[in-house]
Design a protein around this motif. Structure first.
Motif, mmCIF file in Angstrom:
data_model
loop_
_atom_site.group_PDB
_atom_site.id
_atom_site.type_symbol
_atom_site.label_atom_id
_atom_site.label_comp_id
_atom_site.label_asym_id
_atom_site.label_seq_id
_atom_site.Cartn_x
_atom_site.Cartn_y
_atom_site.Cartn_z
ATOM 1 N N LEU A 13 30.737 -21.615 19.815
ATOM 2 C CA LEU A 13 31.143 -20.206 19.736
ATOM 3 C C LEU A 13 31.091 -19.683 18.305
ATOM 4 O O LEU A 13 30.843 -18.513 18.071
ATOM 5 C CB LEU A 13 32.562 -20.034 20.280
ATOM 6 C CG LEU A 13 32.805 -20.506 21.716
ATOM 7 C CD1 LEU A 13 34.260 -20.254 22.108
ATOM 8 C CD2 LEU A 13 31.863 -19.795 22.697
ATOM 9 N N TRP A 14 31.404 -20.562 17.366
ATOM 10 C CA TRP A 14 31.418 -20.136 15.957
ATOM 11 C C TRP A 14 30.890 -21.233 15.043
ATOM 12 O O TRP A 14 30.849 -22.402 15.416
ATOM 13 C CB TRP A 14 32.830 -19.720 15.533
ATOM 14 C CG TRP A 14 33.900 -20.738 15.802
ATOM 15 C CD1 TRP A 14 34.031 -21.967 15.220
ATOM 16 C CD2 TRP A 14 35.015 -20.610 16.718
ATOM 17 N NE1 TRP A 14 35.143 -22.614 15.708
ATOM 18 C CE2 TRP A 14 35.767 -21.808 16.624
ATOM 19 C CE3 TRP A 14 35.442 -19.601 17.579
ATOM 20 C CZ2 TRP A 14 36.918 -22.012 17.372
ATOM 21 C CZ3 TRP A 14 36.599 -19.815 18.326
ATOM 22 C CH2 TRP A 14 37.318 -21.013 18.220
ATOM 23 N N HIS A 15 30.487 -20.809 13.846
ATOM 24 C CA HIS A 15 29.969 -21.733 12.845
ATOM 25 C C HIS A 15 31.059 -22.693 12.379
ATOM 26 O O HIS A 15 32.175 -22.287 12.103
ATOM 27 C CB HIS A 15 29.468 -20.955 11.618
ATOM 28 C CG HIS A 15 28.187 -20.244 11.874
ATOM 29 N ND1 HIS A 15 26.964 -20.858 11.759
ATOM 30 C CD2 HIS A 15 27.933 -18.971 12.265
ATOM 31 C CE1 HIS A 15 26.008 -19.997 12.050
ATOM 32 N NE2 HIS A 15 26.571 -18.826 12.363
ATOM 33 N N ASN A 16 30.713 -23.959 12.306
ATOM 34 C CA ASN A 16 31.657 -24.962 11.834
ATOM 35 C C ASN A 16 30.969 -25.969 10.911
ATOM 36 O O ASN A 16 31.313 -26.108 9.756
ATOM 37 C CB ASN A 16 32.288 -25.690 13.021
ATOM 38 C CG ASN A 16 33.254 -26.760 12.591
ATOM 39 O OD1 ASN A 16 34.239 -26.475 11.946
ATOM 40 N ND2 ASN A 16 32.945 -28.008 12.908
ATOM 41 N N GLU A 17 29.944 -26.629 11.440
ATOM 42 C CA GLU A 17 29.297 -27.690 10.672
ATOM 43 C C GLU A 17 28.735 -27.165 9.349
ATOM 44 O O GLU A 17 28.766 -27.863 8.339
ATOM 45 C CB GLU A 17 28.200 -28.343 11.516
ATOM 46 C CG GLU A 17 27.570 -29.613 10.921
ATOM 47 C CD GLU A 17 28.544 -30.744 10.621
ATOM 48 O OE1 GLU A 17 29.629 -30.786 11.212
ATOM 49 O OE2 GLU A 17 28.214 -31.571 9.751
ATOM 50 N N SER A 18 28.271 -25.905 9.357
ATOM 51 C CA SER A 18 27.717 -25.338 8.116
ATOM 52 C C SER A 18 28.798 -25.248 7.033
ATOM 53 O O SER A 18 28.516 -25.397 5.856
ATOM 54 C CB SER A 18 27.103 -23.966 8.387
ATOM 55 O OG SER A 18 28.054 -23.130 8.998
ATOM 56 N N ARG A 19 30.048 -25.036 7.436
ATOM 57 C CA ARG A 19 31.166 -25.028 6.481
ATOM 58 C C ARG A 19 31.330 -26.403 5.825
ATOM 59 O O ARG A 19 31.582 -26.518 4.642
ATOM 60 C CB ARG A 19 32.489 -24.687 7.201
ATOM 61 C CG ARG A 19 32.548 -23.299 7.725
ATOM 62 C CD ARG A 19 32.984 -22.354 6.627
ATOM 63 N NE ARG A 19 32.507 -20.994 6.874
ATOM 64 C CZ ARG A 19 33.063 -20.147 7.747
ATOM 65 N NH1 ARG A 19 34.115 -20.502 8.429
ATOM 66 N NH2 ARG A 19 32.572 -18.947 7.928
ATOM 67 N N TYR A 20 31.193 -27.430 6.677
ATOM 68 C CA TYR A 20 31.309 -28.792 6.156
ATOM 69 C C TYR A 20 30.143 -29.094 5.226
ATOM 70 O O TYR A 20 30.314 -29.725 4.185
ATOM 71 C CB TYR A 20 31.324 -29.803 7.316
ATOM 72 C CG TYR A 20 32.689 -29.944 7.968
ATOM 73 C CD1 TYR A 20 33.567 -30.942 7.574
ATOM 74 C CD2 TYR A 20 33.093 -29.069 8.968
ATOM 75 C CE1 TYR A 20 34.817 -31.069 8.168
ATOM 76 C CE2 TYR A 20 34.338 -29.185 9.563
ATOM 77 C CZ TYR A 20 35.199 -30.190 9.163
ATOM 78 O OH TYR A 20 36.435 -30.303 9.741
#
Lengths: 233, 233
Positions: A13-20
């Motif tokens: 649903l939302w960006h997560n891995e790109s934050r990591y």
């Protein structure tokens, strides 16, 4: 016919891995003053995966693993001020805005009219609850479940709890390992929407996926049409 | 008459705060080489409470707050090896055996025969699930709920979810702030079993407690008799 449609959250649903990945880049930059770049490239991933047993998932676990890895890779030479920078990286990830993928809100709004929707995420309860609140999507979900691990057994427990038969359950997610294979294993249906980045820990071999049947879509906007077709079967 | 009896976990069923106090002692010892003992005594508590907003509760949050405080109190002079020690303190807390209080198992076994029991804890889902598994007590609880914060609103949500009327609900716990006052606020019943150590963040003023009615017991072994009396009202 479907009685329940469930969604994974992070990277579905939302960006997560790109934050990591952003944080990992900053982490590498920080350590580059201590040694040549590229050295110990995968050490952080290894430490993270090793620490899941003690720490579980989430940004706090990731921050602790960054600190552990930094001390190890610099042979204890890293300064407290640089460790403070790492703490800051973690806090900024925790405070970051939730960035939805395209078509998410319209798709959920459409499906929620005809089906009970459930959100099933793993990881840190506190962090996930904050993201759900900030996402503005909570209104579309009848149930929100945060589980420790997504296994066949944990899906079975959820379906029993909500009185849903596996063959009338559809799971939508980006992780073959957590969202697709365990659901197929218990006789459920699954829609795989791959995300550009998949964390090492979530990757599975092609062999594992070839034995199973699931539908792959490019983005969430294609889901209502698929659900309409499934609904007529 | 009662339809459900619920229990807090940390410091109600098993030792918890004493683990934190042990770690805080080790933390102070570690920092004592950087400055005179007693200096900055309450700084860790302050940082922890301030960080609840970003981190939530639990041992991982506590570990991150110890590191932040250590860097701050030593003005960036603490070595990476000492920070590694702090990481170790956190990991040892996470791996520690669950130490039950006296009378816990027999009391739960007795009450579970006549009432559905629920465990309501706040904090880190992953950490709490591991403690519940290790405690050997999971079998006595029909429901286990891990909530972000224990407020009147969050208890109300739980009672609605399990179809229990507040006046037929009894909550047992050691925290006036989290287990007793919010339950009384929504018309429930509460049994307060004080624990020798109460974390600053859980403390409330005597004024707040004097306006409310609850029963105070010395230990969990006294609970079945009280429940028997309540059952006859």
């Amino acid at each position: 016919m479907l009685d329940m449609i469930a969604f994974d959250a992070d990277d579905t649903l939302w960006h997560n891995e790109s934050r990591y990945l952003e944080a990992k880049d900053r982490f590498k930059q920080l350590l580059s003053t201590y040694h040549s770049p590229g050295w110990g490239e995968n050490r952080l991933d290894e430490t993270e995966i090793q620490n899941i047993r003690s720490y579980g998932y989430g940004i706090k676990s990731f921050t602790l693993s960054m600190i552990e890895t930094a001390i190890e890779l610099t042979d204890g030479q890293i300064t407290a001020r640089d460790i403070e920078e790492i703490l800051g990286l973690g806090k900024r990830m925790l405070e970051a805005e939730v960035q939805l993928f395209e078509h998410v809100e319209e798709t959920l709004a459409k499906l929620a009219r005809d089906y009970p929707l459930m959100l099933i995420t793993k990881g840190d309860l506190f962090e996930q609850q904050r993201k759900i609140e900030r996402s503005g999507l909570a209104q579309y979900f009848r149930h929100i479940e945060v589980v420790g691990e997504k296994t066949g057994a944990s899906y079975r427990v959820l379906l029993e709890k909500h009185h849903v038969e596996p063959h009338r359950f559809l799971m939508v997610g980006n992780s073959m390992r957590s969202d697709i294979l365990p659901v197929l294993e218990i006789g459920g249906r699954a829609v795989y929407i791959p995300y550009q980045h998949t964390w090492l820990h979530e990757q599975v071999s092609t062999d594992e996926t070839q034995q199973h049947e699931y539908v792959e879509l490019e983005d969430l906007g294609q889901l209502p049409e698929l659900v309409a077709r499934l609904g007529k079967q």
